[in-house]
Enzyme design. Structure first.
Site, PDB file in Angstrom:
ATOM      1  N   GLY A   9      36.056  25.088 -64.942  1.00  0.00           N
ATOM      2  CA  GLY A   9      36.172  23.855 -65.701  1.00  0.00           C
ATOM      3  C   GLY A   9      34.843  23.473 -66.319  1.00  0.00           C
ATOM      4  N   CYS A  10      34.662  22.199 -66.573  1.00  0.00           N
ATOM      5  CA  CYS A  10      33.426  21.694 -67.173  1.00  0.00           C
ATOM      6  C   CYS A  10      32.223  22.137 -66.347  1.00  0.00           C
ATOM      7  CB  CYS A  10      33.477  20.166 -67.253  1.00  0.00           C
ATOM      8  SG  CYS A  10      31.939  19.417 -67.804  1.00  0.00           S
ATOM      9  N   PHE A  11      31.269  22.797 -66.996  1.00  0.00           N
ATOM     10  CA  PHE A  11      30.169  23.380 -66.226  1.00  0.00           C
ATOM     11  C   PHE A  11      29.224  22.366 -65.625  1.00  0.00           C
ATOM     12  CE2 PHE A  11      28.302  25.023 -70.562  1.00  0.00           C
ATOM     13  CZ  PHE A  11      28.036  23.740 -71.004  1.00  0.00           C
ATOM     14  N   TRP A  12      29.225  21.133 -66.102  1.00  0.00           N
ATOM     15  CA  TRP A  12      28.329  20.124 -65.521  1.00  0.00           C
ATOM     16  C   TRP A  12      28.622  19.903 -64.043  1.00  0.00           C
ATOM     17  CZ3 TRP A  12      29.657  16.013 -69.734  1.00  0.00           C
ATOM     18  CH2 TRP A  12      29.098  16.391 -70.960  1.00  0.00           C
ATOM     19  N   CYS A 159      33.035  14.037 -63.975  1.00  0.00           N
ATOM     20  CA  CYS A 159      33.236  15.379 -64.502  1.00  0.00           C
ATOM     21  C   CYS A 159      34.330  16.041 -63.694  1.00  0.00           C
ATOM     22  CB  CYS A 159      31.944  16.180 -64.411  1.00  0.00           C
ATOM     23  SG  CYS A 159      31.999  17.714 -65.313  1.00  0.00           S
TER      24      CYS A 159
END
EC number: 1.8.4.11
Length: 160
Positions: A9-12, A159
């Site tokens: 998913g979102c790398f953050w 996130c």
């Protein structure tokens, strides 16, 4: 030192999760698994590059094993979602393990099989297990993004 690469998913948020693990010596967010050289965030989000948002995890195998990192990976996201995580939709948010050698490939496959056999998931695992290819670091503003936002605003951004 050793390297592992995961997309969840979102790398953050994925980076934030792995940075907290004792034995992890560094993380880099970036793009991998596609066909486009030196992609930008905008290009990856447009869906034309084939790349996933991923995190390269550098770690000390004397302090944390690859198998332990796999456990963190599975727990950090929903591996049954296809080309998305939560509200983030697109193949750049796919679940994938990018292995760097035959040992990692075998460990990833065995870990996936254990999770499938555990009965803990109500749907089939969508996670891809693929050889690691070129990894393109994301733009600097994406590196340690959650830390930067927390320092700037006092609050960590949500996130998925």
């Amino acid at each position: 030192m050793a390297t592992a690469t995961f997309a969840a998913g979102c790398f953050w948020g994925v980076e934030e999760t792995f940075r907290k693990i004792p034995g992890v010596t560094g993380t880099t967010v970036g793009y991998t698994g596609g066909h486009f050289k030196e992609p930008t965030y905008r290009q990856v989000c447009a869906g034309d590059t084939g790349h996933a948002e991923a995190v390269r995890v550098d770690y000390d195998p004397d302090k944390v094993t690859y198998e332990q990192l796999l456990d963190v990976f599975w727990a950090a996201h929903d591996p049954t979602q296809v080309d998305r995580q939560g509200p983030d939709i697109g193949d750049q948010y796919r679940s994938a393990i990018f292995y760097h050698d035959a040992g990692q490939e075998a460990a990833a496959g065995a870990s996936r099989a254990r999770l499938e056999q555990s009965g803990a998931l109500s749907r089939a695992i969508a996670t891809r297990i693929e050889p690691a290819g070129p990894f393109w670091p994301a733009e600097e503003y994406h590196q340690r993004y959650i830390d930067k936002q927390r320092a700037r605003t006092g609050v960590a951004p949500a996130c998925h």
